[in-house]
Design a protein around this motif. Structure first.
Motif, mmCIF file in Angstrom:
data_model
loop_
_atom_site.group_PDB
_atom_site.id
_atom_site.type_symbol
_atom_site.label_atom_id
_atom_site.label_comp_id
_atom_site.label_asym_id
_atom_site.label_seq_id
_atom_site.Cartn_x
_atom_site.Cartn_y
_atom_site.Cartn_z
ATOM 1 N N ALA A 254 0.830 -1.208 0.000
ATOM 2 C CA ALA A 254 0.000 0.000 0.000
ATOM 3 C C ALA A 254 0.862 1.255 0.000
ATOM 4 N N MET A 255 2.010 1.215 0.663
ATOM 5 C CA MET A 255 2.927 2.359 0.710
ATOM 6 C C MET A 255 3.584 2.623 -0.636
ATOM 7 N N THR A 256 4.031 1.563 -1.296
ATOM 8 C CA THR A 256 4.892 1.717 -2.476
ATOM 9 C C THR A 256 4.146 1.617 -3.796
ATOM 10 N N GLY A 257 2.957 0.973 -3.786
ATOM 11 C CA GLY A 257 2.293 0.606 -5.028
ATOM 12 C C GLY A 257 2.815 -0.730 -5.522
ATOM 13 N N GLY A 258 2.114 -1.296 -6.491
ATOM 14 C CA GLY A 258 2.496 -2.587 -7.052
ATOM 15 C C GLY A 258 1.471 -3.657 -6.718
ATOM 16 N N SER A 259 1.873 -4.922 -6.914
ATOM 17 C CA SER A 259 0.971 -6.040 -6.660
ATOM 18 C C SER A 259 1.782 -7.239 -6.186
ATOM 19 N N VAL A 260 1.444 -7.743 -5.009
ATOM 20 C CA VAL A 260 2.203 -8.842 -4.400
ATOM 21 C C VAL A 260 1.237 -9.909 -3.893
#
Length: 429
Positions: A254-260
């Motif tokens: 949530a802090m950095t963005g992306g998808s994990v």
């Protein structure tokens, strides 16, 4: 002394394997004292606290072994631990061991139940509040134990064995629930624990004890009923996934963005925390493999939380959520209801540019568009990881010192994050 160095600004994408829960593994390991047969625990995290407790149990005479490496095994997944307390040779848990980890105090319950005596140092652990042991002592005395405190040690005995009792905890206490639950399994008669902790880690211990032959009803509720048995036997049990690690990595995304993909994570263990993270604009979906966490568009939305016993928002995720809110597009309020001294991370987050005002047990966080890297210092286990996830989203370089706190509760964090694109490394001094 090791440090963690982070260069922020990278999105996180990929898969992170969620380790077994430290807060479940520790009481499960202590439960090995209740039987002379082997307790095998799967999915045990490789952590400093686990190693420390292994040493403490060994001091009591517990034999242990760890399964060796297997072909194709992921080194970031849990280990299998075999514990056998065939003969308990020492019922003293000395200060030099117990003072390093608070949870080791819980050995007093199984030692009393099986050996009818125990000499256990008063506990240590993170400096996040007083956390007195009154509830532990009151519960054991209600079960017939004679208890004295002498020179920093609790001396407990019950010559005829523990007896069943009706215990109402004045306040929800995970540690006291663990201790009384284990002690009650070998007590004579029926023990009722009311206002018991409902945390998933308590339920995991209860399910393992049932597998060992204990008679427990009400698992998952605030009223546990335990019918004492003469003896427990060996069992094989898999530790539940760590909901605190899950929430921490979800907030990092949530802090950095992306998808994990948080492999192995389970939503039912932490619904309140996930609901709070979703309010920030983060998508979280349960899949067959775990939880998929994604933030691709828009800024971080502010959200208010109050820490509560399970099923409420966990205090062990409060510091991480504060770091997340430091980058939100608005104002959020964080209320700490569990511990009276758990805002020590505020000053360190401020060094990164976070804008936080404290008023007693309430923190008001004014979100900012950008955090900036700095040298910061960990003050306790969860505070240390809040600084790491803040550093992942900060501009420039962040160095986190005193990371021995981090090693107590997060298994190979820098390896897991770097696999997903984070620029993070451990620096050995």
């Amino acid at each position: 002394m090791d440090k963690i160095r982070i260069v922020g600004g990278n999105e996180l994408n990929g898969t992170i394997s969620i380790s077994g829960a430290k807060n479940a593994a520790l009481p499960l390991m202590i439960a090995s004292l209740l039987t002379d047969e082997t307790l095998t625990l799967e999915n045990v995290p490789r952590l400093r606290d686990v190693a420390q407790l292994t040493q403490i149990l060994s001091n009591h005479g517990v034999d242990y072994s760890v399964d060796g490496k297997r072909a194709g095994e992921d080194p970031l997944k849990g280990q299998t631990l075999h514990l056998t307390a065939g003969r308990i040779v020492d019922t003293t848990a000395p200060y030099e061991l117990v003072s390093k980890m608070r949870a080791s105090f819980w050995v007093i319950g199984p030692l009393l139940a099986r050996m009818h005596q125990a000499r256990v140092s008063l506990p240590g652990g993170c400096a996040i509040g007083t956390r007195p042991v009154d509830f532990f002592i009151d519960a054991l005395e209600a079960m017939g134990a004679d208890i004295e405190i002498d020179k920093g040690y609790i001396l407990a005995s019950c010559s005829g064995g523990l007896k069943g009792a009706h215990i109402v905890f004045p306040k929800v206490s995970v540690g006291a629930t663990h201790t009384a639950l284990m002690a009650a399994t070998l007590a004579q008669g029926t023990t009722i624990l009311e206002n018991a902790a409902r945390e998933p880690e308590v339920s995991d211990l209860a399910h393992c004890l049932v597998g060992m032959g204990a008679k427990i009803s009400g698992i998952g509720t605030d009223k546990l009923v335990i019918e004492g048995v003469d003896r427990l036997h060996g069992y094989r049990h898999s530790v539940i996934p760590d909901r605190i690690e899950t929430g921490t990595y979800a907030m990092a995304v949530a802090m950095t963005g992306g998808s994990v993909l948080l492999e192995g994570a389970r939503e039912e263990l932490m619904e309140s925390a996930l609901d709070a993270i979703r309010k920030t604009g983060t998508q979280i979906t349960q899949t067959n493999e775990g939880l998929q966490v994604t933030r691709t568009n828009g800024g971080i939305q502010p959200a208010d939380i109050s820490t509560e016993p399970f099923p409420g928002f966990p205090t062990d995720l409060q510091a991480q959520f504060m770091a997340l809110m430091a980058r939100s597009k608005g104002t959020s309020r964080i209320t700490e209801n569990i511990f009276e001294n758990r805002f020590m991370h505020v000053q360190e987050l401020a060094r990164l540019g976070a804008r936080i005002q404290l008023d007693g047990q309430v923190a008001t966080v004014e979100g900012t568009d950008q955090l900036h890297g700095a040298q910061v210092m960990a003050t306790d286990l969860r505070a240390s990881v809040s600084l790491v996830i803040a550093g992942l989203a900060a501009e420039g370089e962040t160095t986190v010192s005193r990371v021995y706190h981090l090693d107590r509760g997060f298994e190979r964090l820098e390896d897991k994050l770097s696999r997903c694109g984070a620029q993070i490394e451990r620096i050995s001094a």
